[in-house]
Motif scaffolding. Sequence first.
Motif, PDB file in Angstrom:
ATOM      1  N   LEU A   1      18.781 -29.506  13.454  1.00 22.33           N
ATOM      2  CA  LEU A   1      18.042 -28.323  13.882  1.00 22.33           C
ATOM      3  C   LEU A   1      17.114 -28.642  15.041  1.00 22.33           C
ATOM      4  CD1 LEU A   1      17.111 -26.609  10.481  1.00 22.33           C
ATOM      5  CD2 LEU A   1      18.705 -25.765  12.217  1.00 22.33           C
TER       6      LEU A   1
ATOM      7  N   THR B   1      20.007 -20.685  18.869  1.00 20.98           N
ATOM      8  CA  THR B   1      19.870 -20.027  17.570  1.00 20.98           C
ATOM      9  C   THR B   1      20.883 -20.643  16.615  1.00 20.98           C
ATOM     10  OG1 THR B   1      19.157 -17.937  18.556  1.00 20.98           O
ATOM     11  CG2 THR B   1      20.060 -17.842  16.327  1.00 20.98           C
TER      12      THR B   1
ATOM     13  N   GLN C   1      15.189 -21.076   5.439  1.00 17.51           N
ATOM     14  CA  GLN C   1      14.064 -20.831   6.345  1.00 17.51           C
ATOM     15  C   GLN C   1      14.541 -20.469   7.745  1.00 17.51           C
ATOM     16  OE1 GLN C   1      11.206 -24.055   6.336  1.00 17.51           O
ATOM     17  NE2 GLN C   1      10.412 -23.490   8.346  1.00 17.51           N
ATOM     18  N   HIS C   2      15.671 -21.058   8.158  1.00 17.49           N
ATOM     19  CA  HIS C   2      16.173 -20.824   9.518  1.00 17.49           C
ATOM     20  C   HIS C   2      17.455 -19.993   9.537  1.00 17.49           C
ATOM     21  CE1 HIS C   2      13.214 -23.378  11.485  1.00 17.49           C
ATOM     22  NE2 HIS C   2      13.369 -24.233  10.500  1.00 17.49           N
TER      23      HIS C   2
ATOM     24  N   ILE D   1      12.393 -24.641  16.041  1.00 19.20           N
ATOM     25  CA  ILE D   1      13.417 -23.687  16.456  1.00 19.20           C
ATOM     26  C   ILE D   1      12.800 -22.489  17.192  1.00 19.20           C
ATOM     27  CG2 ILE D   1      15.070 -21.976  15.603  1.00 19.20           C
ATOM     28  CD1 ILE D   1      16.310 -24.652  15.581  1.00 19.20           C
TER      29      ILE D   1
END
Length: 334
Positions: A73, A82, A119-120, A205
């Motif tokens: 990540l 993304t 979370q992402h 991110i």
Amino acid sequence: MKELALIEQIRRSFAASRSKAVALGIGDDCAILRPPAGSEVLVTTDFTLEGKHFRRDLHPPESVGHRCLARGLSDLAAMGATPMAAFLSLALPASPLADPKSRTWITRFFKGLRALADQHHITLAGGDTAESPSDAILADIVLLGAAPIGRSLRRSGAKPGDALYVTGSLGGAAAELSSLFTLNTFPAKISKTVNHPQTFPQPRIAIGQALLRRKLATACIDISDGLSTDLAHLCRASNVAAELEQSAIPLHPLTRKLAPDAALNLALHGGEDYELLFSAPTSTRIPHQLAGIPITRIGQFTRKQAKRPLMTLLGLEGTRATLEPHGWEHFSLS
């Protein structure tokens, strides 16, 4: 627990976490992805090796799973991407599949990976399992992300005169690792993960996406290998030199108990901070924070010249010293 049972456990664990980019996930010979219109796909891969990147007697299983995903990540963050999907190849010793206590370790490993994935908004869309050729656990994570065609951040865009910025604070991961070695254990209960920069690093991110979306950065790199090493990578890719201001380097609170020279050494060379280092023209207004994380100007880029250092550290009393890259490097004999 046999291999098929393990795969089924993984599939059930991630069945409800599918992202819009994953049309077909675990269960077929291949996954099917649908990148957003007008985007190109970015791919990164990272090993997580027992004995090199973690120790089972020091790192909680949740930490190992979290860090396994965080490594990829952070690479996507450095390019403003993304996240779309993750693929995990996991090699386990034969004993963990037979021992109930070891099976619990595996369950907790995936719990840590799943928490960061949620979370992402990324799902585990496939991978592979195998028996490890040794007693060590080996994991290889592949991350796919999307960015607008031709707009992803790269290492090669810095120009002489650009300012140099870093996110967050530095040295915390190495300081926490040092304390783990000193204590030779990890706290049994963890109330939250955000204050553990080594065991639960937080990939930037949202900051990478903001840098890309708002066209703030000319070049970017993540500094998981250490500020000195990754700054050297950026300088070489952009064919520039850099001057780093010692007084501006943001030190993590975990380094405050150390002598100033020791704290600076961890910030420069300790690694695993998972922050972003980026360049921007001095005419560009860079906010003091992005996504709630502090942004600090720590130097500038200059023209690269023969017989001049690639990187220079400007000391507290106006001194100038050559800064050599001494962060993490595989196969290094030093």
